[in-house]
Write a protein that holds these residues in place. Structure first.
Motif, PDB file in Angstrom:
ATOM      1  N   THR A 196       4.802  -3.774  -5.028  1.00 52.50           N
ATOM      2  CA  THR A 196       3.595  -3.213  -5.639  1.00 52.50           C
ATOM      3  C   THR A 196       2.668  -4.334  -6.103  1.00 52.50           C
ATOM      4  O   THR A 196       1.479  -4.353  -5.760  1.00 52.50           O
ATOM      5  N   GLN A 197       3.224  -5.294  -6.828  1.00 57.06           N
ATOM      6  CA  GLN A 197       2.352  -6.374  -7.301  1.00 57.06           C
ATOM      7  C   GLN A 197       2.011  -7.382  -6.219  1.00 57.06           C
ATOM      8  O   GLN A 197       0.901  -7.907  -6.174  1.00 57.06           O
ATOM      9  N   PHE A 198       2.926  -7.614  -5.295  1.00 58.08           N
ATOM     10  CA  PHE A 198       2.704  -8.521  -4.163  1.00 58.08           C
ATOM     11  C   PHE A 198       1.482  -8.065  -3.350  1.00 58.08           C
ATOM     12  O   PHE A 198       0.730  -8.874  -2.827  1.00 58.08           O
ATOM     13  N   LEU A 199       1.288  -6.751  -3.277  1.00 59.95           N
ATOM     14  CA  LEU A 199       0.198  -6.197  -2.465  1.00 59.95           C
ATOM     15  C   LEU A 199      -1.050  -5.886  -3.291  1.00 59.95           C
ATOM     16  O   LEU A 199      -1.985  -5.262  -2.790  1.00 59.95           O
ATOM     17  N   GLY A 200      -1.045  -6.324  -4.542  1.00 55.40           N
ATOM     18  CA  GLY A 200      -2.267  -6.187  -5.337  1.00 55.40           C
ATOM     19  C   GLY A 200      -2.311  -4.972  -6.245  1.00 55.40           C
ATOM     20  O   GLY A 200      -3.344  -4.682  -6.848  1.00 55.40           O
ATOM     21  N   GLY A 201      -1.192  -4.257  -6.366  1.00 54.43           N
ATOM     22  CA  GLY A 201      -1.107  -3.135  -7.296  1.00 54.43           C
ATOM     23  C   GLY A 201      -0.750  -3.624  -8.693  1.00 54.43           C
ATOM     24  O   GLY A 201      -0.754  -4.830  -8.958  1.00 54.43           O
ATOM     25  N   PRO A 202      -0.420  -2.715  -9.598  1.00 51.50           N
ATOM     26  CA  PRO A 202      -0.079  -3.110 -10.967  1.00 51.50           C
ATOM     27  C   PRO A 202       1.144  -4.042 -11.013  1.00 51.50           C
ATOM     28  O   PRO A 202       2.052  -3.920 -10.190  1.00 51.50           O
ATOM     29  N   PRO A 203       1.156  -4.997 -11.961  1.00 54.38           N
ATOM     30  CA  PRO A 203       2.202  -6.030 -12.014  1.00 54.38           C
ATOM     31  C   PRO A 203       3.530  -5.517 -12.588  1.00 54.38           C
ATOM     32  O   PRO A 203       4.033  -6.025 -13.584  1.00 54.38           O
ATOM     33  N   LEU A 204       4.071  -4.504 -11.934  1.00 55.68           N
ATOM     34  CA  LEU A 204       5.260  -3.820 -12.457  1.00 55.68           C
ATOM     35  C   LEU A 204       6.461  -4.752 -12.588  1.00 55.68           C
ATOM     36  O   LEU A 204       7.180  -4.713 -13.576  1.00 55.68           O
ATOM     37  N   TYR A 205       6.663  -5.586 -11.581  1.00 57.39           N
ATOM     38  CA  TYR A 205       7.839  -6.461 -11.596  1.00 57.39           C
ATOM     39  C   TYR A 205       7.756  -7.446 -12.770  1.00 57.39           C
ATOM     40  O   TYR A 205       8.712  -7.588 -13.543  1.00 57.39           O
ATOM     41  N   SER A 206       6.632  -8.120 -12.899  1.00 58.76           N
ATOM     42  CA  SER A 206       6.487  -9.132 -13.956  1.00 58.76           C
ATOM     43  C   SER A 206       6.528  -8.529 -15.349  1.00 58.76           C
ATOM     44  O   SER A 206       6.997  -9.169 -16.286  1.00 58.76           O
ATOM     45  N   GLN A 207       6.027  -7.293 -15.498  1.00 56.65           N
ATOM     46  CA  GLN A 207       6.098  -6.633 -16.799  1.00 56.65           C
ATOM     47  C   GLN A 207       7.543  -6.516 -17.275  1.00 56.65           C
ATOM     48  O   GLN A 207       7.828  -6.607 -18.454  1.00 56.65           O
ATOM     49  N   GLU A 208       8.452  -6.302 -16.336  1.00 57.03           N
ATOM     50  CA  GLU A 208       9.852  -6.142 -16.736  1.00 57.03           C
ATOM     51  C   GLU A 208      10.668  -7.433 -16.656  1.00 57.03           C
ATOM     52  O   GLU A 208      11.523  -7.666 -17.505  1.00 57.03           O
TER      53      GLU A 208
END
Ligand code: HEM
Length: 126
Positions: free
Chosen positions: A53-65
């Motif tokens: 999701t974040q790799f493709l420019g969506g919300p930074p879900l991975y980094s948030q967690e």
């Protein structure tokens, strides 16, 4: 169109969920890949969904967690050989076929994944 975010172009959450599902359906039965995964496939899938999701420019879900992805470092506990990188990419190519992801956007995403997969190699083939 370079002004459009890949995440939006492919259809956002729904498409990434489908891609990740199709991808791990193949990884979990791949003889060279399955054995090196921890076996909690729901969690592996969840992390990959958040990352892509974040790799493709969506919300930074991975980094948030989890904070900074540091993908190469996070792969060091797992022997990623050249053969396994090609197997990973083969599963991804088939997953893209499965969900009918096509066109320039597919090519763009594919090239970024090829680069990233090669960067993950941390062991020699046996
Ligand atoms: C985690 C294998 C390439 C993204 C993992 C794990 C394995 C693995 C065994 C641990 C799974 C878990 O902790 O649940 C491989 C192999 C690759 C590869 C064999 C071949 C090149 C990639 C690529 C990406 C990626 C290209 C990104 C596009 C991730 C992410 C995680 C992960 C986000 C979770 C990291 C964490 O939070 O611990 N990978 N991987 N991997 N992989 Fe890969």
């Amino acid at each position: 169109d370079p002004n459009v975010i890949p995440y939006e172009m492919i259809g956002g959450e729904k498409t990434i969920r489908k891609l990740v599902k199709a991808f791990y359906a193949r990884v979990r039965i791949h003889p060279d890949l399955a054995p090196i995964f921890p076996g909690d496939w729901d969690e592996t899938e969840r992390k990959q969904y958040m990352f892509l999701t974040q790799f493709l420019g969506g919300p930074p879900l991975y980094s948030q967690e989890f904070g900074h992805p540091m993908l190469r470092a996070r792969h060091l506990p797992f022997p990623v050989t050249p053969k396994r990188a090609e197997a990973w990419l083969s599963c991804m190519q088939q997953a893209m076929n499965d969900i009918k992801l096509e066109g320039d956007i597919r090519q763009y995403i594919w090239e970024r994944l090829v680069q990233t997969a090669h960067h993950m190699i941390n062991s020699n083939d046996e």
